[in-house]
Design a protein around this motif. Structure first.
Motif, PDB file in Angstrom:
ATOM      1  N   HIS A 109       1.004  -1.146   0.034  1.00 26.71           N
ATOM      2  CA  HIS A 109       0.053   0.118  -0.137  1.00 26.71           C
ATOM      3  C   HIS A 109       0.936   1.267   0.023  1.00 26.71           C
ATOM      4  O   HIS A 109       0.185   2.196  -0.129  1.00 26.71           O
ATOM      5  N   SER A 110       2.169   1.108  -0.105  1.00 23.86           N
ATOM      6  CA  SER A 110       2.958   2.285  -0.093  1.00 23.86           C
ATOM      7  C   SER A 110       2.892   2.771  -1.653  1.00 23.86           C
ATOM      8  O   SER A 110       3.201   2.090  -2.487  1.00 23.86           O
ATOM      9  N   GLY A 111       2.389   4.165  -1.771  1.00 23.95           N
ATOM     10  CA  GLY A 111       2.071   4.554  -3.140  1.00 23.95           C
ATOM     11  C   GLY A 111       3.435   4.825  -3.912  1.00 23.95           C
ATOM     12  O   GLY A 111       3.471   4.762  -5.060  1.00 23.95           O
ATOM     13  N   TRP A 112       4.200   5.561  -3.230  1.00 19.95           N
ATOM     14  CA  TRP A 112       5.659   5.884  -3.876  1.00 19.95           C
ATOM     15  C   TRP A 112       6.731   5.884  -2.821  1.00 19.95           C
ATOM     16  O   TRP A 112       6.527   5.835  -1.655  1.00 19.95           O
ATOM     17  N   SER A 113       7.962   6.140  -3.255  1.00 18.52           N
ATOM     18  CA  SER A 113       9.092   5.881  -2.335  1.00 18.52           C
ATOM     19  C   SER A 113       9.974   6.833  -2.978  1.00 18.52           C
ATOM     20  O   SER A 113      10.185   7.156  -4.216  1.00 18.52           O
ATOM     21  N   VAL A 114      10.891   7.688  -1.912  1.00 21.78           N
ATOM     22  CA  VAL A 114      11.736   8.579  -2.591  1.00 21.78           C
ATOM     23  C   VAL A 114      13.159   7.961  -1.917  1.00 21.78           C
ATOM     24  O   VAL A 114      13.235   7.635  -0.673  1.00 21.78           O
ATOM     25  N   ARG A 153      10.276   7.057  -7.902  1.00 24.47           N
ATOM     26  CA  ARG A 153       9.541   6.035  -8.516  1.00 24.47           C
ATOM     27  C   ARG A 153       9.996   4.546  -7.951  1.00 24.47           C
ATOM     28  O   ARG A 153       9.377   3.758  -8.164  1.00 24.47           O
ATOM     29  N   HIS A 154      11.313   4.609  -7.966  1.00 26.35           N
ATOM     30  CA  HIS A 154      11.780   3.108  -7.657  1.00 26.35           C
ATOM     31  C   HIS A 154      11.587   2.640  -6.573  1.00 26.35           C
ATOM     32  O   HIS A 154      11.536   3.680  -5.382  1.00 26.35           O
ATOM     33  N   TYR A 155      11.390   1.401  -6.327  1.00 25.24           N
ATOM     34  CA  TYR A 155      10.910   0.799  -4.867  1.00 25.24           C
ATOM     35  C   TYR A 155      11.609  -0.546  -4.812  1.00 25.24           C
ATOM     36  O   TYR A 155      12.398  -1.068  -5.612  1.00 25.24           O
ATOM     37  N   TYR A 156      11.974  -0.828  -3.318  1.00 26.97           N
ATOM     38  CA  TYR A 156      12.780  -1.812  -2.896  1.00 26.97           C
ATOM     39  C   TYR A 156      12.123  -2.602  -1.696  1.00 26.97           C
ATOM     40  O   TYR A 156      11.389  -1.895  -0.730  1.00 26.97           O
ATOM     41  N   LEU A 157      12.402  -3.853  -1.662  1.00 20.74           N
ATOM     42  CA  LEU A 157      11.751  -4.478  -0.645  1.00 20.74           C
ATOM     43  C   LEU A 157      12.773  -5.595   0.277  1.00 20.74           C
ATOM     44  O   LEU A 157      13.858  -5.857  -0.545  1.00 20.74           O
TER      45      LEU A 157
END
Lengths: 289, 963
Positions: B438-443, B482-486
């Motif tokens: 549910h995180s819409g975006w990440s900086v 835009r980019h996202y990490y888990l």
């Protein structure tokens, strides 16, 4: 005249009335230049019109019948037309026979069962319907992959599964080695587009002369087209590179003192900093060699 | 008789009780009489608001001093140890009476003042993360190798827990952060240790930070200290509206009014929780603008007012606010008192201190909300009535219905959502945090850079001394929204990861000369300190991420991308001069030089560098050569490259190196996979048959092969010793009778933009870009590698565009000050191509941000017959620049092109003396690659119980079949 109208009535199914040529053209379904009983269904008329009783009614006979049963004189044109019609019929027949002959020559691809049977013929020496490891001479790795049950013997089912997997993989990924084995159905050392059932791009790449057939020569030539420009390396001399070895001193030591200053390095500050291990602002000693 | 005997006792008892009650009443009345504002104070401070209306206190109850005095000097407490009015933080025992007088809630004295009634709160606050800022100080020290142990934690001042048992995840005590002598040290980590006491210390409860009374221009920074940090409100401009006539209404740095509040708005929290990738920004839908990007009232998508000295990004399409903020909630509506003020334990990590969870209010897959936090706290402002949960806002008093997860999953409930039901399966996704989806975006500001200059001094905030070394910490290298990490958080759940304190650093000596440039930190475990850390991003959106955004995105899972590679110093080219090592001058690219060369026994075709995992510096070059080999050249010493071996590699065309492995596209000899754990002795692991492998690219668990006439071939390399063909894609669709001519390939995941105002998330997909000499450029959607398909509306560009090589680099384009050209984060593909008519080469820059609408934005004539291209991302503070280095036939030189501008590609320099070249590669450090192909972590994690995903876990996620 009455006869003419009788014929016209008999031929009414075609709703065609006219001279002999038109009648023949309208009724001659197989275009052999004559009417057969199935093409002229009225037996009475057929019997009457078939003057020479050969079971066919030619153009001449139609003309004769329309003429009141009197065979018209066979004109040169008629004779010529007849000859041409005969030639055409003969050519069609030859072609058909050739086609049938060529179709008959296509060997149906070996079915999976046939391949399995071959496999057993090769390896099941004692005919016990199982291939033991000792009997198998095509490599331990293959045996290991095929022996799914790990019982040291290949059953018919295991062999079938192994071959089926190999064929599936090969069809996805044809190469020079398996190309003819998979696709040359009539074993004429050529694979036509019709025979081929693998990825289209492979066929296109090897059909160099675009004749929709890939032969041995073309397959050995390898894939063509879409290459980078030919002669792409021609600007380089053949063989190993033989450029003079040039290090920092050769390139930049203008005053030949064995040291390179920032000025001699054309002011490339960050480059100097990277190479300047002792941080003295000058490249020397092991920093230049 | 009996009753008569008890009566006197009863009377006596009643009488004594009456006395007691009378005494209590008298005492209370007396106390109430005492708690009126002191007449002496009021004689000057007439009209001043009541600070603590719930239980009126006298002025001197809190401030001390003489409440009856009629002169200021007699009434006030004088400073016995005056200090300068700056950011310094004085010691715990410094002039306590005066500190109390100035601010009774000062943590140095709050226990005696506020603590008389709020004993536990005051005691807890000292030990809380707000009191110690342990993580803020310590994470970066670990990442820079200064601290050897993740568990070690520093506080601002030493603190001890003496009031009971200490849980396993808490500390008995913490030392104060020490001062370290670092001048002249050649380790960047040491220089980093100067930062906390000079820069990070601005935000803690023992001082006001930079928003000092009387200091102009600190809009957004003005706040109180101690308990007043939160409980006394300050205006953005620091000006007061108090009725107290003694307060200068034009002097910034005063509270709005002399009043405490428990209704603390979000803006108060974000006085400190601000800047960089901070949750305070994200929660409100703000983002820090990358360097040079304009903002202000004339620029759409940015704030209109300066805050903290800058404008911010505010664009719903990029960074919409958290849905909770959108619905009018404040930080305190979620975060409990224990979260903020502590529970009496000394925690070192946020995940231990913060108890609130999504489940606290929204429940779980199987049960409604318990309204209890992880740490046992209870939310009293949420009530469940008739099965419906209602939250009453602590600030606005508004009643809001709180959706329950079980209701969303219940097909018979009005809140049911089919898509949510499909996704929210405990078996499939039980290990995810809610906000992983549910995180819409990440900086992320990759490569966050600090600078320390010993030519200047700066105030050490704790000692109050000016010491050598001025530090700056606001430099960004890469910026992405835009980019996202888990990865796994410390509770074993998969959570978003973002860039934390990991920084590159530069140091200058006393003369201002740089002696450390953009050095990369290394931790005590000998892993890169350029880390990421799990975070609740505070960018919650109603629409969750789509399946493809994790299950088809190797970069999200930690395998990195072609983006965010920080260039170091050198590049190598191969050609008729053999292998030539070249130095790229980052300050002035036109001064770049060739350094040294080494001959090769056969003509080269392509080169790939094996770069050091910690520094990004080149170690070994692998050169694909004619004659069927890959030559191996040691380039650790740039001035003396040395050929050290070779390996037979068929018709080697191009080489691709990934952590411990080499992939060789070997023409008709297939794809060859080597183990290069011993770099000089590659060991063949496997071979895959191909038609004519010309190039290869590894993305996730797949190798993408540009297979010449056969098009694109996709090979599963999860088992490197047993690769398996997954799919082949005929690029020109089979309709064209001509064969394909796939020459080069690279793969990049296009992320999605968040959902906004009823608009769904934009489409994300994994795209393979294929350079084709027949059809130009093809885009293939490989989100499902087993079923690749053409990206809709993508075009080939035709035969005039004989693309030979590709490179990729995103950029945050700087727009115009007037806003007519919009600043934006865009994806760019660089293509080199040879004209069909001649051998002239072209460099094309294509905007592929939307793969369905790619646009040519720039073009430049380049070297003849270009064969390779690399993009060097060079940090020239404060800007990130991009330079294309193109390998091609030319007269003994290599051209460098500045491609930083969106459309204007300009010559930046020429490196002479390279010979005519056919291949190029650069030194670079991949900032977003967390795990290697060899399953070894490439970056450290500063929290002991957290970790990145393993290769096996990544593979399992990537193999989930998408519908």
């Amino acid at each position: 005249m009455r006869n003419t109208w009788f014929i016209i009535a008999a031929l009414a199914g075609t709703a065609i009335a006219g001279p002999a040529d038109d009648i023949l053209a309208a009724r001659d379904k197989n275009k052999d230049g004559a009417l057969t009983p199935d093409e002229l269904p009225d037996p009475a008329i057929f019997k009457k019109a078939d003057y020479d009783k050969d079971g066919k009614i030619t153009l001449l006979e139609i003309k004769a019948y329309l003429n009141g049963g009197i065979a018209p004189a066979e004109t040169e044109a008629d004779k010529k037309a007849q000859r041409e019609a005969d030639k055409k019929r003969a050519a069609q027949k030859r072609e058909l026979e050739k086609k049938r002959a060529s179709q008959a020559a296509i060997v149906q691809p070996r079915s999976l069962d046939e391949r399995v049977a071959d496999f057993f013929r090769r390896f099941d020496k004692n005919k016990d319907q199982k291939i033991q490891k000792a009997e198998f001479q095509a490599g331990d790795e293959v045996f290991k992959v095929a022996d799914v049950s790990r019982n040291g013997a290949l059953s018919r089912r295991e062999v079938r599964r192994y071959i089926r997997n190999i064929l599936t993989e090969a069809r996805k990924n044809p190469n020079r080695g398996n190309f003819f084995e998979l696709y040359d159905l009539n074993r004429d050392k050529k694979v036509t587009k019709r025979e081929y059932s693998g990825p289209p791009s492979f066929f296109r790449a090897h059909d160099h002369n675009k004749d929709r057939v890939v032969d041995e020569k073309e397959i050995n030539l390898g894939p063509g087209g879409g290459e980078m420009k030919k002669g792409d390396d021609k600007f380089l001399a053949d063989g190993p590179t033989r450029a003079p070895k040039r290090g920092l001193l050769d390139r930049y030591d203008e005053d030949k003192n064995g040291r390179i200053t920032l000025k001699e390095l054309k002011g490339a500050e960050s480059v100097l900093r990277r190479l300047d291990k002792n941080g003295d602002g000058v490249l020397s000693g092991s920093e230049v060699r | 008789m009996r009753s008569r005997s008890f009566l006197p006792v009863l009377i006596l008892l009643a009488a004594s009780l009456a006395v007691v009650r009378e005494d209590a009443g008298a005492d209370s009345a007396r106390k109430k009489a005492e708690r009126k504002p002191n007449p002496g104070c009021i004689s000057c401070h007439q009209g001043i608001e009541t600070m603590h209306p719930w239980d009126p206190l006298s002025c001197t109850d809190c401030h001390g001093g003489d409440g009856d005095a009629r002169t200021m000097e007699a009434a006030h407490v004088a400073a016995r140890q005056p200090v300068a009015n700056d950011e310094r933080t004085v010691g715990l025992r410094h002039d306590l009476a005066y500190r109390r007088f100035l601010n009774p809630t000062d943590l140095r004295v709050s226990t005696e003042v506020c603590g008389r009634c709020h004993e536990s709160e005051c005691s807890n606050l000292e030990k809380s993360l707000h009191g110690t800022t342990a993580g803020h100080l310590s994470d970066g020290l670990y990442e820079n190798g200064v601290m050897r142990d993740k568990a070690q934690r520093f506080s601002i001042f030493p603190v001890k827990d003496t009031d009971g048992t200490v849980p396993d995840n808490a500390y008995k005590s913490m030392p104060g952060i020490p001062a370290v002598s670092v001048d002249g040290d050649d380790r960047i980590g040491k220089h980093f240790s100067d930062l906390p006491r000079k820069s990070c210390m601005q935000c803690h409860l023992y001082s006001r930070g930079v928003g000092l009374r009387g200091r102009l221009g600190q809009d957004g920074w003005y706040r109180g200290e101690g308990c007043a940090s939160c409980h006394v409100l300050y205006a953005h401009d620091g000006l007061s509206l108090t009725n107290d006539p003694t307060v200068d209404k034009l002097e910034p740095g005063h509270a709005i009014a002399h009043r405490m509040t428990s209704k603390i708005p979000t803006e108060t929290c974000t006085t400190c929780h601000a800047l960089d990738a901070n949750i305070g920004m994200s929660f409100r839908g703000l983002g820090q603008l990358p360097p040079g990007v304009p903002g202000g009232p004339d620029v759409p998508g940015t704030t209109d007012k300066l805050s903290k000295g800058r404008f911010f990004l505010r664009d719903e399409a990029i960074c919409p606010p958290d849905v909770h903020y959108e619905r009018g909630m404040a930080c305190i509506d979620c975060h409990t008192g224990a979260d903020v003020m502590g529970d009496g334990n000394i925690y070192g990590f946020m995940e231990d201190a913060v108890g609130i969870r999504c489940e606290t209010c929204h429940g779980t897959f199987s049960a409604k909300a318990t309204l209890k936090t992880k740490n046992g706290g209870r939310l009293d402002h949420i009530k469940i009535q008739d099965g419906i949960a209602y939250l009453t806002g602590k600030i606005d008093g508004k009643r809001r219905r709180v959706k329950q997860v079980v209701d969303v999953l219940n097909p018979r409930h009005e809140h049911h959502n089919k898509r949510a039901k499909a996704a929210m399966d405990p078996v499939k996704h039980g290990r995810l945090t809610c906000y992983a989806c549910h995180s819409g975006w990440s900086v992320n500001f990759f490569g966050f850079h600090f600078d320390r200059n010993e030519a200047f001094t700066q105030l050490d905030i704790l000692s109050g001394q000016r010491t050598t070394g001025r530090v700056t910490t606001q430099e960004k290298i890469f910026a992405t929204f835009r980019h996202y990490y888990l990865g796994f958080d410390s509770h074993g759940k998969i959570a978003p990861y973002m860039v934390g304190f990991s920084t590159t650093g530069s140091a200058h000596d006393k003369n201002g000369e740089t002696y450390l440039r953009q050095e990369l930190p290394v931790t005590a475990k000998n892993l890169s300190g350029m880390t990421l850390i799990h975070h609740q991003l505070h960018t919650v959106r109603p629409a969750a991420r789509r399946c493809v955004e994790c299950h088809a995105a190797p970069s999200v899972l930690g395998l990195g991308s072609e983006n965010f590679h920080l260039f170091r110093d050198l590049f190598v080219v191969v050609g008729d001069a053999g292998l030539v090592v070249c130095g790229f001058d980052v300050k002035s690219p036109d001064k770049s030089v060739a350094i040294a060369n080494v001959d090769l026994p056969s003509l080269p075709r392509h080169v790939a560098l094996l770069n050091n995992r910690l520094t990004g510096r080149a170690e070994v070059a692998y050169v694909a050569s004619q004659g069927g080999s890959v030559q191996i050249v040691d380039v650790t010493k740039p001035v003396r490259p040395k050929r050290v071996g070779s390996v037979n590699a068929g018709d080697a065309r191009r080489v691709h190196i990934r952590e411990g492995h080499m992939f060789v596209a070997a023409g008709r000899d297939g794809l060859l996979i080597y183990d290069i754990k011993k770099p000089r002795r590659p060991r063949l692991l496997a071979k895959v048959a191909t038609t004519e492998a010309r190039a290869v690219f590894i993305d996730g668990i797949y190798a993408y092969v540009a297979d010449g006439p056969a098009g694109l071939r996709i090979v599963d390399v999860s088992r490197l010793d047993k690769p398996a063909l997954t799919a082949t894609f005929d690029l020109n669709g089979g309709n064209d009778s001509r064969p394909n001519g796939a020459n080069d390939v690279l793969v990049h995941f296009t992320p999605a933009r968040p959902d906004v105002q009823g608009r769904r998330r934009t489409r994300a997909r994994n795209v393979a870009y294929v350079a084709d000499s027949e059809g130009g450029l093809y885009l293939v959607d490989v989100s499902r590698p087993e079923k690749p398909r053409r990206v809709p509306n993508s075009i080939g560009y035709g035969r005039a565009f004989q693309a030979t090589a590709l490179a990729f680099a995103s950029n945050y384009d700087i727009g115009s000050a007037g806003g007519d050209i919009v600043s934006a984060e865009r994806d760019y593909l660089y293509v080199v191509s040879t004209s069909q008519a001649s051998s002239n080469g072209d460099l094309f820059k294509m905007d592929v941000t939307d793969p369905e609408q790619i646009r040519l934005t720039g073009r430049r004539r380049t070297v003849t017959d270009p064969r390779g291209v690399r993009i060097a991302r060079v940090y020239q503070p404060p800007f990130l620049k991009q330079f294309a280095i193109v390998a091609g036939r030319a007269n003994d030189s290599v051209e460098i092109t500045d491609v930083s501008d969106r459309s204007n590609l300009t010559a930046a320099g020429v490196v002479e003396g390279t010979g005519r070249v056919v291949g190029v590669d650069i030194e670079s450090f991949p900032l977003d690659r967390l795990v290697g192909l060899d399953d070894k972590p490439l970056k450290d994690v500063s929290h002991p119980r957290s970790r990145y995903l393993t290769r096996k876990e990544i593979e399992r996620i990537l193999r989930v079949e998408l519908k």
